[in-house]
Design a protein around this motif. Structure first.
Motif, short mmCIF file in Angstrom:
data_model
loop_
_atom_site.label_atom_id
_atom_site.label_comp_id
_atom_site.label_asym_id
_atom_site.label_seq_id
_atom_site.Cartn_x
_atom_site.Cartn_y
_atom_site.Cartn_z
N PRO A 1 0.91 -1.10 -0.23
CA PRO A 1 0.10 0.41 -0.01
C PRO A 1 0.84 1.12 0.28
CG PRO A 1 -0.97 -1.55 1.85
CD PRO A 1 0.26 -2.24 1.14
N GLY A 2 0.75 1.93 -0.97
CA GLY A 2 1.12 3.39 -1.16
C GLY A 2 0.26 4.73 -0.50
N SER B 1 -1.55 3.91 3.43
CA SER B 1 -0.26 3.45 4.22
C SER B 1 -0.48 4.26 5.62
CB SER B 1 0.73 3.71 3.39
OG SER B 1 1.46 4.67 3.05
N ASN B 2 -0.73 5.26 5.79
CA ASN B 2 -1.10 6.04 6.47
C ASN B 2 -1.92 5.99 7.78
OD1 ASN B 2 1.33 7.30 5.93
ND2 ASN B 2 -0.24 9.05 5.25
N HIS B 3 -2.66 5.30 7.52
CA HIS B 3 -3.91 4.82 8.04
C HIS B 3 -3.80 2.66 8.47
CE1 HIS B 3 -5.88 8.65 7.41
NE2 HIS B 3 -5.67 8.10 6.34
N LEU B 4 -3.26 2.15 7.62
CA LEU B 4 -3.07 0.93 8.53
C LEU B 4 -1.89 0.59 9.00
CD1 LEU B 4 -3.11 0.03 4.40
CD2 LEU B 4 -4.96 -0.34 6.29
N LYS B 5 -2.34 -0.05 10.38
CA LYS B 5 -1.08 -0.46 10.98
C LYS B 5 -0.18 -1.32 11.19
CE LYS B 5 -2.85 3.84 13.13
NZ LYS B 5 -1.60 4.83 13.31
N GLY B 6 1.09 -1.65 10.57
CA GLY B 6 1.36 -2.97 11.18
C GLY B 6 2.09 -2.94 9.30
N GLU B 7 2.71 -3.86 9.32
CA GLU B 7 3.21 -4.28 7.00
C GLU B 7 1.98 -5.60 6.74
OE1 GLU B 7 6.70 -6.24 5.82
OE2 GLU B 7 6.86 -6.65 7.32
N MET C 1 -6.23 -5.30 1.11
CA MET C 1 -4.74 -5.04 1.50
C MET C 1 -4.87 -5.99 3.06
SD MET C 1 -4.69 -1.04 0.61
CE MET C 1 -5.78 -1.30 0.64
N LEU C 2 -4.01 -6.32 2.76
CA LEU C 2 -3.91 -7.57 4.23
C LEU C 2 -2.51 -7.82 4.52
CD1 LEU C 2 -5.07 -10.79 2.46
CD2 LEU C 2 -6.74 -9.15 3.62
N PRO C 3 -2.55 -7.97 6.07
CA PRO C 3 -1.22 -8.34 6.67
C PRO C 3 -0.48 -9.23 6.25
CG PRO C 3 -3.19 -8.01 8.74
CD PRO C 3 -4.12 -8.38 6.90
#
Length: 206
Positions: free
Chosen positions: A136-137, A141-147, A166-168
């Motif tokens: 994610p870009g 990406s700013n709203h997703l916690k972790g990788e 988009m998955l962990p």
């Protein structure tokens, strides 16, 4: 009689579909012959249309374009052409999106569609095959916690339709399976299982 009919269908169906797909591709590529002046086309020269010449012409055009773009002058011309298209309203948004996708898919250094994954979709406990498309870009990406990883989940038997999710990274499993094997498995709805074990190395468990 039933046994013979089924055996005959198993022989003819793959052959007919293969011929139909090849004919469709050839017919589409033959449209490149319209770039030639009417007097240069096979209908004018020989009085008959020769199928497949468009494939050769398309290959020649693509090869020459790549060869020209590889040198300094050609690269500048391509950059100039890109700048013109980016300045045209509406056209710029379509061109930019298509170019970004094509650059990602066909770049030798890109990771898009280079790996087959095992993911839980559409909910926990249900597994399916998907393809890694990147990470994610942007503001996402700013709203997703972790990788997280970007994943394309194709539908079956038509893998050109599907879902972008988009998955962990910890929830996906990388399969020891080529993209071609994964596509065959998907298109066949699980009938054509890969020849070798597909127990991939897990990045994690969901």
């Amino acid at each position: 009689m039933k046994k013979y009919l089924i055996t005959g269908l198993l022989i003819w169906i793959p052959l007919v579909i293969t011929i139909w797909v090849l004919k469709l591709v050839v017919d589409v590529l033959d449209q490149s012959l319209l770039l030639l002046p009417p007097e240069w086309r096979t209908e004018a020269l020989w009085g008959v249309h020769v199928p497949g010449l468009g494939v050769v012409l398309t290959f020649v055009i693509v090869f020459i374009t790549g060869a020209l773009a590889a040198n300094i002058i050609g690269a500048r011309l391509v950059h100039f052409w890109h700048e013109i298209l980016h300045r045209i309203p509406f056209v710029s948004s379509i061109y930019s999106a298509v170019k970004q996708v094509s650059d990602t898919l066909f770049s030798s250094s890109g990771e898009a569609f280079r790996k087959a994954l095992l993911v839980q979709w559409p909910h926990k406990g249900v597994w399916t095959i998907a393809f890694l498309t990147g990470t994610p870009g942007g503001d996402v990406s700013n709203h997703l916690k972790g990788e997280y990883v970007s994943v394309y989940v194709p539908t079956t038997p038509n893998p050109t339709g599907g879902y972008f999710v988009m998955l962990p990274r910890a929830d996906v499993i990388e399969l020891d399976m080529s993209v071609d094997e994964a596509l065959k498995y998907i298109i066949s709805m699980g009938v054509a299982a890969p020849g070798r074990s597909s127990r991939g190395s897990a990045s994690g468990k969901g």
